[in-house]
Design a protein around this motif. Structure first.
Motif: not given
Length: 746
Positions: A4-5, A126-133
């Motif tokens: 969803g994010a 965003a979830p922190s694991e893919i926030r940069g992406l």
């Protein structure tokens, strides 16, 4: 994995697609506007048509942040789409140059809102694991918008009489689409909702974004993130699963042993302060014990950078996906599972269940309107906590149905994971007040497992009552950031005479953003990083290179080549620009892939030297006479290399960082300050370029840019920490700790 994010981030980044689209269209359309309004003799007017949107963006940015802190992120994105739409209709009509200028101003308002708020919105959802992406998406869609728009303008430039009004008016179509998405698809940011005390809504949004029912850990984290600049200390623990309820007497007997509570009712572990050596601790312990940062390697490096770096060095590196290798032990220990009798070996698959597969029996749905205590049993929260005794005695009066974490009969797995290998827990701490009475309160703890070698992990300590720690490694070594809990503030516990977490977070949230918060040492530090990197990005020369590209390529004889194909000079320059933009897309794609793996700091430190090199080549090729062919080839290659490296590092990362390093309560305000810096820098660079070209020539201008890039490299190296994979709340906590150390050192 289209969570969803991810979909929400893609939808939000359409705002940047419109900005890219608009930038490219006006660049092409100006060539025709000049002819119609006879502006060849009035360069100021021509400049204004392009710059008006910059001015609009700057004006609206001054209050977009504080307003978004007040009324929410989503209304501002809706407003942005409406402004885009209105301006495109006015441009379609524009009978004279003044109406056109007004339309460009309104368009600038839309751009300003999108550029400031989209990265903020994405990093809050965003979830922190893919926030940069996900936060590199705005850069990608911006360049994508430019490319699409150049293709359209190029197509129209081939017509016998191209109409610039239609070129500019077409923006209405994608902006209408963006409007639809903001109204019907985008949810409000859960962090903003929590900051306004709207818990039930925030929980629904989080469940939708994460695609799972049990979001209690993250909900508690968002509430904890509301405080600005508490007093944070760093401690280290050896943590193990809590024994049977009979271990209460052990706890009392062993003064050092602490009970840690998780966000779900009934979760608890035992912990003891660690005496052994530790990795994160080696950096931190220097700070917490001596109050000063002893950093042997680099004299001027900011302690914050060292702190963040030490966390990333401890991430257990192994093959496979990042997520599955994060703390297999942590995973099992911090989840209550019903799958395994204690005697069985834990198999890898189930260790990271709490990250990947969230089975929930819907128990989390019992509490609606406020985060009814993670700690109290659910029966008691139903009574609004009125009859619960004051938590005087170690949690027994809290009606805690404590059970061993590794109990066979437990409920389905739940997680205290808050992303990036961090865990959230609380501990009860008591100290004697001035009148000799004992005062107690809950402290919030962010835990991060240390990279202790496997061989040592099993037998670190013998725990009281438990014999030696079992070889299976159920006891782990963790560093902890300990701070006052926002959920359980002292006055509320006393006022209600109730257990923790019966407070409604809106009481924390009632205090909106205040200018005073900006002077908190941690926030001040973060502002220095944010504003600094935005200034350096603007003066690193992207505008100059963009401005100069058509000339370079013309010199390179590309225009001659294209005119042989029968294209007019206008069409040729538009086609060239579209090809340049097309080249950027794969580079941004690569940056998206690396943003959460290598990290922001790594990408900046890797790409800035290439920017310096390509600028130096441009300077040399302009100073030394190399003959036309060599000159053209060198210029073209260095411009393309410059672009590709810029969009991988210095393009997206300043906005990503600015959206990550500020506390929730002042995030909008701080981002607006950074964005304002960005726009003012943009205007200064754009307007000083022609003047500087006259004064010191091309080589001089590029020389200055190269020097700025060198300064930027030093700034990033000394001041910019690595934030990949860490929850936003933990990042801001680290800034607070680092600033405190720096102050102690001073």
């Amino acid at each position: 994995m289209m969570s969803g994010a991810a979909l929400v981030a893609i939808a939000a980044s359409i705002g940047n697609l419109l900005q890219g689209w608009d930038n490219a269209t006006i660049a092409g359309a100006v060539l025709y506007i000049k002819k119609e309004f006879k502006l060849e003799t009035e360069p100021t007017m021509e400049g204004l048509i392009v710059a008006m949107s910059l001015i609009g963006a700057t004006i609206i940015t001054t209050f977009s942040g504080p307003v978004s802190d007040l009324i929410g992120r989503r209304p501002m994105l809706i407003l942005s789409s409406v402004l885009y739409f209105i301006s495109s209709l006015i441009m379609l009509w524009a009978p004279n140059v003044y109406v056109l200028l007004l339309a460009r101003l309104i368009d600038g308002f839309g751009i300003g809102l999108a550029v400031t708020l989209v990265p903020l919105y994405i990093s809050e959802t965003a979830p922190s694991e893919i926030r940069g992406l996900l936060n590199t998406l705005p850069q990608f869609s911006g360049s994508g918008g430019m490319f699409l728009s150049y293709c359209m303008v190029f197509g129209m430039s081939l017509l016998p009489s191209p109409d610039w009004r239609i070129m500019l008016g077409v923006l209405a179509v994608p902006s209408l689409f963006f409007f639809g998405l903001t109204i019907f698809f985008l949810p409000e940011s859960p962090r903003w909702l929590v900051s306004k005390g709207r818990m039930a809504e925030a929980k629904k949004v989080l469940q939708r974004l994460r695609g799972k029912d049990d979001v209690s850990g993250e909900m508690a984290l968002l509430v904890e993130g509301l405080e600005v600049g508490g007093d944070t200390s760093i401690e280290e623990y050896i943590i193990g699963p809590a024994g049977e309820p009979t271990d209460d007497h052990v706890t009392d007997g062993d003064k050092e042993q602490i009970t840690l509570y998780g966000p779900e009712e009934g979760q608890s572990w035992i912990a003891r302060p660690s005496k052994g050596p530790s990795f994160l601790g080696s950096v931190l312990s220097l700070t917490s014990r001596h109050g000063s940062m002893v950093n042997q390697s680099v004299p001027l490096m900011d302690p914050i950078v060292t702190l963040f770096g030490s966390v990333h060095e401890n991430m257990p590196h192994a093959g496979g996906s990042m997520r599955s290798t994060l703390f297999p032990n942590f995973g099992s220990m911090f989840s209550v599972t019903d799958q395994h009798p204690k005697t069985e070996q834990w198999d890898e698959e189930n260790l990271h269940r709490d990250d990947e597969e969230y089975a929930s029996d819907g128990a989390a749905g019992d509490y609606e309107d406020n985060v009814h205590s993670p700690l109290l049993s659910r029966e008691t929260t139903g009574m609004e906590g009125k009859d619960i005794a004051h938590p005087g005695h170690r949690g027994s009066a809290l009606n805690m149905r404590r059970r061993s974490l590794l109990d066979e009969g437990g409920e389905a797995a739940s997680s205290t994971g808050i992303g990036g290998g961090w865990q959230l827990a609380w501990k009860w701490s008591e100290r004697e007040g001035e009148d000799g009475k004992k005062e107690g309160g809950f402290k919030r703890i962010y835990l991060h497992q240390e990279g202790v070698p496997g061989s040592r992990r099993g037998s670190i300590l013998s725990l009281p009552g438990g014999g030696d720690a079992p070889e299976g490694g159920e006891f782990i070594h963790a560093a902890a950031l300990v701070s006052q809990s926002a959920l359980y503030s002292k006055d509320i516990t006393e006022q209600r005479m109730a257990g923790p977490a019966t407070m409604h977070p809106s009481e924390v949230a009632a205090k909106g953003p205040s200018w005073r918060d900006l002077f908190e040492p941690g926030v001040r530090r973060a502002l220095l990083v944010g504003v600094g990197i935005q200034i350096l990005q603007q003066f690193a020369g992207i505008n100059g290179v963009l401005y100069y590209t058509p000339q370079i390529l013309e010199q390179a004889g590309v225009a001659v080549l294209l005119s042989n194909l029968g294209l007019s000079s206008t069409s040729a320059s538009i086609l060239i620009s579209s090809l340049t933009t097309l080249l950027m897309l794969p580079s941004i794609g690569l940056a998206m892939r690396l943003m959460d793996i290598s990290g922001r700091r790594f990408l900046l430190l890797g790409t800035i030297p290439v920017l310096i090199a390509s600028l130096i080549v441009l300077v040399l090729s302009n100073v030394i006479d190399l003959g036309t062919v060599t000159h053209a080839a060198l210029s073209t290659v260095s411009v393309i290399v410059y672009f590709c490296c810029f969009v991988m590092g210095f393009g997206p990362i300043p906005n990503i960082l600015c959206a990550e390093i500020f506390p929730t309560r002042v995030r909008g305000l701080c981002i607006a300050i950074c964005a304002l810096t960005f726009w003012i820098g943009d205007i200064i660079v754009t307007y000083s370029l022609p003047v500087m070209l006259n004064a010191i020539g091309l080589a001089g201008v590029f020389g200055i840019y190269a020097v700025v890039c060198a300064i930027a490299f030093v700034f990033v190296f000394l001041k910019v920490p690595e934030t990949k994979g860490m929850p936003l709340e933990v990042i801001t906590e680290f800034f607070a700790v680092g600033a405190k150390q720096a102050a102690a050192k001073a």
